[in-house]
Design an enzyme around this catalytic site. Structure first.
Site, mmCIF file in Angstrom:
data_model
loop_
_atom_site.group_PDB
_atom_site.id
_atom_site.type_symbol
_atom_site.label_atom_id
_atom_site.label_comp_id
_atom_site.label_asym_id
_atom_site.label_seq_id
_atom_site.Cartn_x
_atom_site.Cartn_y
_atom_site.Cartn_z
ATOM 1 C CE1 TYR A 41 -3.773 -6.739 8.635
ATOM 2 C CE2 TYR A 41 -6.036 -5.222 8.797
ATOM 3 C CZ TYR A 41 -4.572 -6.191 7.808
ATOM 4 O OH TYR A 41 -4.148 -5.330 6.519
ATOM 5 C CD GLN A 44 -0.226 -2.816 3.591
ATOM 6 O OE1 GLN A 44 1.156 -2.107 3.037
ATOM 7 N NE2 GLN A 44 -0.596 -1.600 4.354
ATOM 8 C CG ASN A 92 -8.158 2.192 5.178
ATOM 9 O OD1 ASN A 92 -8.415 1.515 4.891
ATOM 10 N ND2 ASN A 92 -7.530 1.611 6.512
ATOM 11 C CG ASN A 105 -9.594 -1.365 1.639
ATOM 12 O OD1 ASN A 105 -9.157 -2.430 1.853
ATOM 13 N ND2 ASN A 105 -9.267 0.013 2.240
ATOM 14 C CD GLU A 106 -10.452 -3.345 5.766
ATOM 15 O OE1 GLU A 106 -10.263 -1.354 5.964
ATOM 16 O OE2 GLU A 106 -9.372 -3.922 5.838
ATOM 17 C CD GLU A 129 -3.053 1.183 2.843
ATOM 18 O OE1 GLU A 129 -2.829 0.211 3.066
ATOM 19 O OE2 GLU A 129 -3.881 1.927 2.389
ATOM 20 C CD GLU A 155 -6.161 -5.001 4.235
ATOM 21 O OE1 GLU A 155 -5.988 -4.802 4.856
ATOM 22 O OE2 GLU A 155 -6.438 -4.581 3.334
HETATM 23 O O1 AHR Z 1 -3.012 -3.143 5.577
HETATM 24 C C1 AHR Z 1 -3.229 -1.973 6.773
HETATM 25 C C2 AHR Z 1 -4.849 -1.154 6.441
HETATM 26 O O2 AHR Z 1 -5.624 -2.381 7.151
HETATM 27 C C3 AHR Z 1 -5.338 -1.198 4.921
HETATM 28 O O3 AHR Z 1 -5.057 -0.089 4.302
HETATM 29 C C4 AHR Z 1 -6.868 -1.778 5.270
HETATM 30 O O4 AHR Z 1 -7.593 -1.898 4.220
HETATM 31 C C5 AHR Z 1 -7.002 -2.536 6.537
HETATM 32 O O5 AHR Z 1 -7.668 -1.459 7.431
#
Ligand code: AHR
Length: 502
Positions: free
Chosen positions: A244, A352, A72, A172-173, A27, A292
């Site tokens: 995550y 990432q 993001n 994205n999201e 990113e 992700e």
């Molecule tokens: O990977 C970090 C962030 O986590 C990304 O920008 C977003 O898509 C997610 O919330």
């Protein structure tokens, strides 16, 4: 010694493993691009400013696809800012991360980098501040041969041949209130549908990923997937999942059980996709793009301080989680879970790749090194190809805060096209080695080739530039094999790779 067992049969296949299961993500955030893959003044920089030492490390991971440019970030990104003469590209405020984007690295440069790193690009379009029109234009720019405004501009900007980007993220999201131009499920589903339709009219060979929930515990989770898919099911190919995990309380057994949450998440999203498909009497099935996944919590406090001191700074050291040994074990457990769901998880991106919550770290002007989580990813990506087999695991179990009956041993197996068999296994026990007995009678005459172990006595052990080999794989105890029965010792708290060949 405690015992666990694993029965495998080459006819009990889960499905073909899509190589894109071993994808990653870059990113425009922190030092992922500037100071990560790109540093023109670095001694190893190539003629385009890309660090050759980083490219070499990326190649070690054998990553088939890299998602780009966000995240993001993409929800406020004008893709047109990233093409044409560099000197004329605008500097923009990135509202997602509170920093400044210089656009020195853009679409052409990233495609060149990806080619050099032996990987393909998975490109995200902005469905936040932009929409279907910008999305169809960037597909035309990237993939149309010639004879149109955008494709001719690409040629004028130095790339006569199309980039041929095959996989596209529809934003994205978009369920997350933190996202620029966050939408309701219905609003997003409508926009995603129109964008997908037009992007595929420009290039029918592409595949597109609709945004699922930003996490399993989002308040709109489930309803979001169902409602948005009711609007776009026919025109999309995959639904995204993001997840995550963290261990802020130091509860290692609970943390290592988090792959159970991941498994639930995958199975639930598959069920919702199929429910919408059923509701629509659709013949087509949607698959998952887990685009992700990782551990992310170590850097949260540090990031607040960095941004307090230097709001709108460029290439700030954000999200620089330093991964420890237990993080690598969870990464291994996550990869095992993907393999066990290989029939529906077709794409997955370790988020990432460089510096930002990443397996690869760099110092500006200095070295590059592998974090602990690098190794399970490298093993799975190198050896976990071919067909995923259904593993029948019997293991002692434990209870923890969020889960009951967590197996101490979890495993996945892959059958290579050359008949080689690879077993990945973790031992979650804090203090006991476990003997794993294999029943491999269905494979005929196999030889045990290698047992690789990742273990450290300290779950908090990390790799650093000064001590990059603190947590690294080593040979494990030999696998004993005799007439289709095999056994191996999995050390307490370990990630293991066992390779067998004909
Ligand atoms: O990977 C970090 C962030 O986590 C990304 O920008 C977003 O898509 C997610 O919330």
């Amino acid at each position: 010694m405690k015992k666990a067992s694993l029965i495998l049969d080459k006819d009990y296949a889960i499905g073909q493993i899509d190589p894109r299961m071993y994808g990653s993500f870059i990113e425009h955030l922190g030092r992922a691009v500037y100071g990560g893959i790109y540093e023109p003044d670095h001694p190893t920089a190539d003629e385009n400013g890309f660090r050759e030492d980083v490219i070499a490390k990326v190649r070690e991971l054998n990553i088939p696809i890299v998602r780009y440019p966000g995240g993001n970030f993409v929800s406020g990104f004008n893709w047109e800012d990233s093409i044409g003469p560099r000197a004329q590209r605008p500097r923009r405020l990135d509202l997602a991360w509170g920093t400044t984007e210089t656009n020195e690295v853009g679409l052409h440069e990233f495609v060149d980098w990806a080619r050099k790193a032996n990987t393909d690009v998975m490109y995200a379009v902005n469905l936040g501040t932009r929409g279907p029109d910008a999305a169809r234009n960037v597909v035309e720019y990237a993939n149309h041969k010639s004879g149109s405004y955008w494709s001719d501009l690409r040629a004028k900007n130095g790339a006569k041949d199309p980039f041929g980007i095959k996989l596209w993220c529809l934003g994205n999201e978009m369920d997350g209130p933190w996202q620029m131009c966050h939408k309701t499920a219905y609003e997003y589903g409508r926009v995603a549908n129109e964008a997908a339709k037009m992007m595929k009219w420009v290039d029918p060979s592409i595949q597109v990923v609709a945004c699922g929930s930003a996490a399993h515990d989002m308040p709109t989770y489930g309803a979001w997937e169902y409602e948005m898919l009711m609007e776009c099911y026919e025109n999309v190919d995959y639904v995204s999942l993001h997840r995550y995990y963290g261990n802020p309380t130091g509860d290692t057994p609970g943390f290592l059980a988090r792959s159970m949450d991941l498994d639930d998440f995958i199975r639930e999203v598959v069920a919702i996709c199929d429910a919408v498909g059923g509701r629509k009497h659709a013949k087509k099935k949607l698959n998952l793009s887990f685009d992700e996944w990782n551990v992310w919590y170590h850097s949260s406090q540090q990031d607040k301080e960095i941004l307090k001191a230097d709001k709108w700074g460029r290439a700030l050291p954000l999200l620089e989680d330093i991964y420890n040994f237990e993080d690598a074990l969870l990464a291994g457990a996550i990869l095992i879970t993907f393999l066990k769901n290989a029939d529906r998880v077709k794409v997955a991106c370790l988020a990432q790749l460089v510096n930002v919550i990443a397996p690869i770290m760099t110092r500006n002007g200095g070295g590059v090194w592998a974090q602990t989580i690098f190794y399970p990813m490298m093993h799975a990506s190198r050896y976990g190809r071919g067909t995923a087999l259904r593993p029948i695991v019997t293991s002692p179990v434990y209870d923890c805060k969020d889960y009951e009956r967590v197996p101490l041993v979890d495993a996945a197996a892959t059958l290579g096209d050359d008949g080689s068999l690879t077993v990945f296994a973790i031992n979650r026990s804090m203090d006991e080695d476990i003997e794993l007995d294999f029943d491999l009678r269905a494979f005929g005459d196999l030889k045990a080739q290698e047992h690789i172990v990742l273990h450290h006595d300290d779950v908090k052990a990390v790799n650093t530039e000064a001590n990059p080999d603190n947590v690294v794989p080593a040979p494990g105890t030999p696998v004993k094999i005799d007439g289709g029965k095999a056994s191996v010792v999995l050390p307490a708290l370990s990630w293991n790779v066992m390779k067998f060949k004909k």
